[in-house]
Design an enzyme around this catalytic site. Structure first.
Site, mmCIF file in Angstrom:
data_model
loop_
_atom_site.group_PDB
_atom_site.id
_atom_site.type_symbol
_atom_site.label_atom_id
_atom_site.label_comp_id
_atom_site.label_asym_id
_atom_site.label_seq_id
_atom_site.Cartn_x
_atom_site.Cartn_y
_atom_site.Cartn_z
ATOM 1 C CG ASN A 121 -0.536 -0.070 2.821
ATOM 2 O OD1 ASN A 121 0.929 -0.049 2.600
ATOM 3 N ND2 ASN A 121 -1.716 0.994 3.532
ATOM 4 C CD GLU A 130 4.884 0.223 13.170
ATOM 5 O OE1 GLU A 130 3.817 0.278 13.325
ATOM 6 O OE2 GLU A 130 5.858 0.378 13.542
ATOM 7 C CB CYS A 181 -2.372 0.777 8.446
ATOM 8 S SG CYS A 181 -0.522 1.898 8.514
ATOM 9 C CD GLU A 202 8.379 0.826 10.330
ATOM 10 O OE1 GLU A 202 8.055 1.364 9.896
ATOM 11 O OE2 GLU A 202 9.555 -0.436 11.098
#
Ligand code: NAP
Length: 492
Positions: A165, A264, A298, A473
């Site tokens: 994505n 993640e 997300c 991150e």
């Protein structure tokens, strides 16, 4: 390539990407000669083929990473940082071509691809600055006997697995800190979007990254390629971005060698519009949180909760904005909603909408699958009066569908928002500071957008709680994921 337009430019941009596995600084085919096709989801036709790496290729990539680790860890931090800085500039110089490439393989509108290239590059700038700030500690223990020396060293060879994505930014968010910390890597990009990662590999080589530090294995055989790496005692870390289901499986596989893991994973973000929200900002925020990346993020607002006193107006205004968005091929001027990644993604979105309607939701904007186009288009859809337990509120939609649920009290909506196994991001719109802090402290998510529909920035720690992940991150802590702490006890 500025003088070339249309189809020719698209072909050239695809042609100039190296179509190989990038191992030990060389581009090569898969050991067994296998290849797979990369598709343009806007027209459902192949763009090109790339090598379909297998377990032998993965092992070669790991050998290269292991061989490069010692020298790379010993490379001066400034040198590692300068490589990232050069790569940052190269990405921006090539922003137009890289954006077109991304749109061709992933579908998002060109303006968003440009945005992602810039966002991806910023991770390199950020971690170029962090590379020279890795530090330790030196102090006396409480009893004054001896000294405590604490140093931080690279974790070692890492495996990085990325989704389709955000084909470039999800890569640089891992590669940036790994390079800065002094770790070597084997990267496995998603098979839908390998071209952006291969183009990134070329940029890194041009920026001066030594052979073997970054290795890329494109493959449709994810399990066969990644699992042996995780079970090989030489890998020290896995960083994964993708679905919770796959993440859970990879944590299990990582347990055998007790690997460090950064995860993640999926989200199910609540978007809360309080009674005192500024509705202009709330509608604008919802548009961003819902429609960024065609809803395939997300961080996408998955459940929109509106207080009963503002629900009708908020829903109508949101539907008017979404209804005015132009659906089409991401390369066309003015297009704001590209195709979804594949037929399965489009059909899943359709199924969730059908289930919600059957459960009593009211259609306010009836988008749905777009007939007469070859690509996987789904037009923006808004649903009102959605039952809070509808499937569409429990599963990641990953598409341009906004289910609106009405609530009466803050306590009620907080309980609904937290009633999920996910916890990546939440959004709250209110003009009341006390209420804003009340929600921010109680929402079970790693990130909160307060009157803001986008939270992502390389300068902040991105990540989730509960089944949305482990680790962060970006931000000051992003590099920690790639560093081990070593304590040395000194007898003075
Ligand atoms: P996915 O199906 O979990 O795939 C992600 C990556 O994992 C792909 O490269 C995939 O390759 C690979 N993979 C799948 N099975 C594997 C296995 N057994 N062993 C090793 N690798 C394996 O997710 P996706 O559909 O690509 O991406 C969407 C998901 O990512 C959503 O849930 C979204 O929320 C999440 N996401 C999270 C973040 C975040 O920062 N939290 C950011 C972006 C996306 P194959 O496709 O070949 O299986």
């Amino acid at each position: 390539m500025e003088s070339v337009t249309g189809d020719t430019r698209e072909k050239l941009v695809v042609e100039r990407v190296p179509k190989g596995l990038f191992i030990g600084g060389r581009w090569r085919g898969a050991a067994d000669g296998a290849t797979f096709e990369v598709e343009d989801p806007s027209v459902a036709t192949p763009l090109c083929s790339v090598p379909d790496g297998g377990p032998l290729d993965a092992l070669d990539a790991l050998e290269a990473a292991v061989a490069a680790q010692e020298a790379w860890a010993a490379t001066a931090p400034r040198e590692r940082g300068e490589i990232l800085r050069r790569a940052f500039h190269l990405l921006l110089e090539r922003q137009e071509d890289l954006a077109l490439l991304m749109t061709l393989e992933m579908g998002k509108p060109l303006a968003e691809s440009r945005g992602e290239v810039a966002y991806a590059a910023e991770f390199f700038r950020w971690f170029a600055e962090e590379a020279v700030r890795i530090s330790g500690e030196w102090h006396a223990p409480p009893d004054g006997n001896g000294r405590i020396l604490i140093m931080r060293q690279p974790v070692g060879p890492t495996v990085l697995v990325t989704p389709w994505n955000f084909p470039m930014a999800m890569g640089t968010r891992k590669i940036g800190p790994a390079v800065a910390a002094g770790c070597t890597m084997v990267v496995k990009p998603a098979p839908q979007t390998p071209l952006s990662m291969l183009a990134l590999g070329e940029v890194m080589a041009e920026a001066g990254l030594p052979d073997g530090v970054l290795n890329i294995v494109t493959t449709t055989r994810a399990g066969e390629v990644v699992e042996p790496l995780l079970r090989d005692g030489r890998v020290r870390k896995l960083s994964f971005t993708g679905s919770t289901a796959v993440g859970r499986k990879l944590i299990e596989q990582s347990a055998e060698q007790v690997l460090r893991t950064s995860m993640e994973l999926g989200g199910n973000a609540p978007f809360i519009v309080c009674r005192d929200a500024d509705l202009d900002r709330a509608v604008e925020g919802a548009l961003q949180a819902k429609m960024r990346n065609i809803g395939e993020a997300c961080t996408a607002a998955n459940r929109l909760y509106a207080h009963r006193s503002v629900a009708a107006e908020f829903t109508e205004r949101l539907a008017a904005r979404l209804g005015g968005m132009r659906v089409g091929r991401g390369t066309e001027p003015g297009v704001q909603v590209g195709p979804l990644i594949d037929a399965a993604a489009r059909d899943k979105v359709g199924r969730l909408v059908d289930q919600a309607l059957a459960a009593g939701a009211q259609p306010v904007l009836e988008g749905g699958p777009v007939a007469g186009k070859a690509g996987y288009y789904y037009a923006p859809t808004v649903l009102a009066e959605v039952p809070a337990d509808a499937e569409v509120c429990r599963e990641e939609i990953f598409g341009p569908v906004a289910p609106v649920i009405t609530f009466d009290t803050d306590e009620e909506v907080l309980a609904l928002a937290n009633d999920t196994v996910h916890g990546l991001v939440s959004y709250v719109f209110t003009e009341n500071l006390r209420r804003a802090v009340w929600f921010a402290e109680r929402l079970e998510s790693g990130m909160v957008g307060l009157n803001k529909g986008i939270v992502s920035t390389p300068a902040a720690p991105f990540g989730g709680v509960k089944q949305s992940g482990l680790g962060r991150e970006g931000g000051r802590v992003g590099i920690d994921e790639y560093l081990e702490t070593k304590y040395v006890a000194l007898d003075m």
